[in-house]
Write a protein that holds these residues in place. Structure first.
Motif, short mmCIF file in Angstrom:
data_model
loop_
_atom_site.label_atom_id
_atom_site.label_comp_id
_atom_site.label_asym_id
_atom_site.label_seq_id
_atom_site.Cartn_x
_atom_site.Cartn_y
_atom_site.Cartn_z
N GLN A 57 0.97 -0.86 0.13
CA GLN A 57 0.00 -0.15 0.02
C GLN A 57 0.84 1.27 -0.48
N TRP A 58 0.26 2.52 -0.13
CA TRP A 58 1.05 3.51 0.04
C TRP A 58 0.86 4.50 1.07
N PHE A 59 2.17 3.72 1.97
CA PHE A 59 1.41 4.69 3.27
C PHE A 59 2.21 5.86 2.84
N VAL A 60 1.76 6.99 4.17
CA VAL A 60 1.82 8.05 4.29
C VAL A 60 2.82 8.44 5.41
N LEU A 61 3.85 8.96 5.52
CA LEU A 61 4.53 8.98 6.76
C LEU A 61 5.20 10.21 7.14
N LEU A 105 5.50 18.78 0.11
CA LEU A 105 4.67 19.01 1.50
C LEU A 105 6.40 18.54 2.34
N PRO A 106 7.02 19.03 2.38
CA PRO A 106 8.19 18.85 2.74
C PRO A 106 8.06 17.79 4.43
N SER A 107 6.69 17.67 4.67
CA SER A 107 7.08 16.50 6.33
C SER A 107 6.32 15.46 5.92
N PHE A 108 6.64 15.43 4.45
CA PHE A 108 5.29 13.61 4.08
C PHE A 108 6.52 13.01 3.46
N LEU A 109 6.77 11.39 3.20
CA LEU A 109 7.10 11.07 2.40
C LEU A 109 6.65 9.18 2.08
N PHE A 110 6.16 9.33 1.04
CA PHE A 110 4.60 7.93 0.48
C PHE A 110 5.83 7.46 0.06
N VAL A 111 5.16 6.11 0.70
CA VAL A 111 6.40 4.71 0.71
C VAL A 111 5.33 3.46 0.55
N HIS A 112 5.86 3.10 -0.85
CA HIS A 112 4.94 2.01 -1.25
C HIS A 112 5.21 0.84 -0.65
N ALA A 113 5.32 -0.47 0.33
CA ALA A 113 5.51 -1.46 0.62
C ALA A 113 4.30 -1.93 1.54
N THR A 114 4.63 -3.30 1.72
CA THR A 114 3.66 -3.79 3.35
C THR A 114 3.32 -3.20 4.59
N ALA A 115 2.99 -2.96 5.54
CA ALA A 115 2.81 -2.75 6.02
C ALA A 115 3.92 -3.05 7.51
N GLU A 116 4.64 -4.56 6.92
CA GLU A 116 5.40 -4.89 8.02
C GLU A 116 6.45 -4.10 7.46
N ASN A 153 -6.81 5.48 15.80
CA ASN A 153 -6.77 5.70 14.42
C ASN A 153 -5.43 4.71 13.69
N PRO A 154 -6.15 3.86 12.56
CA PRO A 154 -4.58 2.95 12.24
C PRO A 154 -4.49 4.02 11.33
N PRO A 155 -2.92 3.82 10.40
CA PRO A 155 -1.97 5.04 10.06
C PRO A 155 -3.09 4.82 8.25
N LEU A 156 -2.57 6.58 8.04
CA LEU A 156 -3.01 6.31 6.78
C LEU A 156 -3.04 5.65 6.23
N THR A 157 -3.18 5.44 4.84
CA THR A 157 -2.64 4.83 3.10
C THR A 157 -3.57 5.31 2.66
N ILE A 158 -3.23 5.73 0.74
CA ILE A 158 -3.67 5.79 -0.15
C ILE A 158 -3.54 4.83 -1.35
N CYS A 159 -5.20 4.64 -2.11
CA CYS A 159 -5.41 3.90 -2.71
C CYS A 159 -4.68 4.10 -3.90
#
Length: 246
Positions: A57-61, A105-116, A153-159
């Motif tokens: 998934q795409w995680f917003v970190l 968006l200097p505070s955010f990194l988008f990472v495509h990986a599994t939850a683990e 709340n769960p971690p935010l993910t983007i479809c």
């Protein structure tokens, strides 16, 4: 020492969305001839059309302030796909108009990986050797609750569809693409449209008026809105229905 946010000349599409930090080129117009770059999957580059992988998934970190370069380098060394949207900004140097880049968006990194995989990233690197704070942390989805713990709340993910649309927009080299807040939108977000011509062709979003101009707003998640440059009415088509968010 905090990271310099300027893009190196050898930047890869998996890290950034465009050109070197100072191209020396004048600002492109928002005309009706498409100049959208083609982002393909090569040598770890980000693809606008990602290959579906149900386990990823795409995680917003969140990234510790001023360390976006360190964060993306760390994630990439682990072999994970990540995305850092950059903003093209018009400046004048020695009387000449130039375009530089800076984090959109200097505070955010988008990472495509599994939850683990993401879980291991969060605890594997600190802000510095002298601090216990983690370099990366979750950005949480405040619109839902965890099934195993309704009080959290769960971690935010983007479809994938929404992320592809966002990557496509933020990969266009145009200094008039800007992050916006609802306060500066002069009227309520309107029709959902698809842009049919010009720089922003194939971008999906909502029509809004900002600074006296008709633009298309892409909302990646609650509070994260990015606006195109001016888009004429004849260069967009109303969409009957479209789902860009989970």
């Amino acid at each position: 020492m905090e990271d310099n946010t300027k893009q190196p000349l050898t930047a890869d599409a998996s890290l950034y969305n465009g050109q070197p930090s100072d191209t020396g080129l004048s600002c492109p117009s928002a005309g009706l001839t498409s100049r959208t770059p083609s982002i393909s999957k090569n040598k770890g580059g980000v693809s606008v059309k990602n290959v579906p992988d149900a386990s990823k998934q795409w995680f917003v970190l969140r990234v510790s302030y001023g360390r976006i370069i360190k964060a993306k380098a760390f994630v990439e060394t682990k072999g994970f796909e990540c995305y850092v949207p950059m903003r093209y900004k018009e400046v004048r140097k020695q009387g000449k108009k130039r375009i530089i880049t800076e984090p959109l968006l200097p505070s955010f990194l988008f990472v495509h990986a599994t939850a683990e995989q993401v879980e291991t990233l969060l605890y594997e690197i600190k802000v510095s050797t002298n601090e216990s704070r983690n370099l990366l942390s979750y950005y949480f989805d405040h619109t839902s609750q965890r099934q195993d713990n309704p009080d959290r709340n769960p971690p935010l993910t983007i479809c994938d569809e929404a992320m592809n649309n966002f990557i496509r927009l933020t990969s266009i080299k145009n200094p008039h693409i800007i992050p916006v807040t609802t306060e500066i939108i002069q009227y309520k977000l309107g029709d959902i449209v698809i842009v049919t011509e010009g720089d922003f062709k194939d971008i999906h979003g909502r029509v809004a008026r900002i600074a006296g101009q008709q633009r298309v707003i892409v909302e990646l998640f609650d509070g994260c809105l990015v606006a195109t440059a001016y888009v004429p009415k004849e260069a967009m088509r109303k969409e009957k229905s479209i789902t860009l968010l989970d």
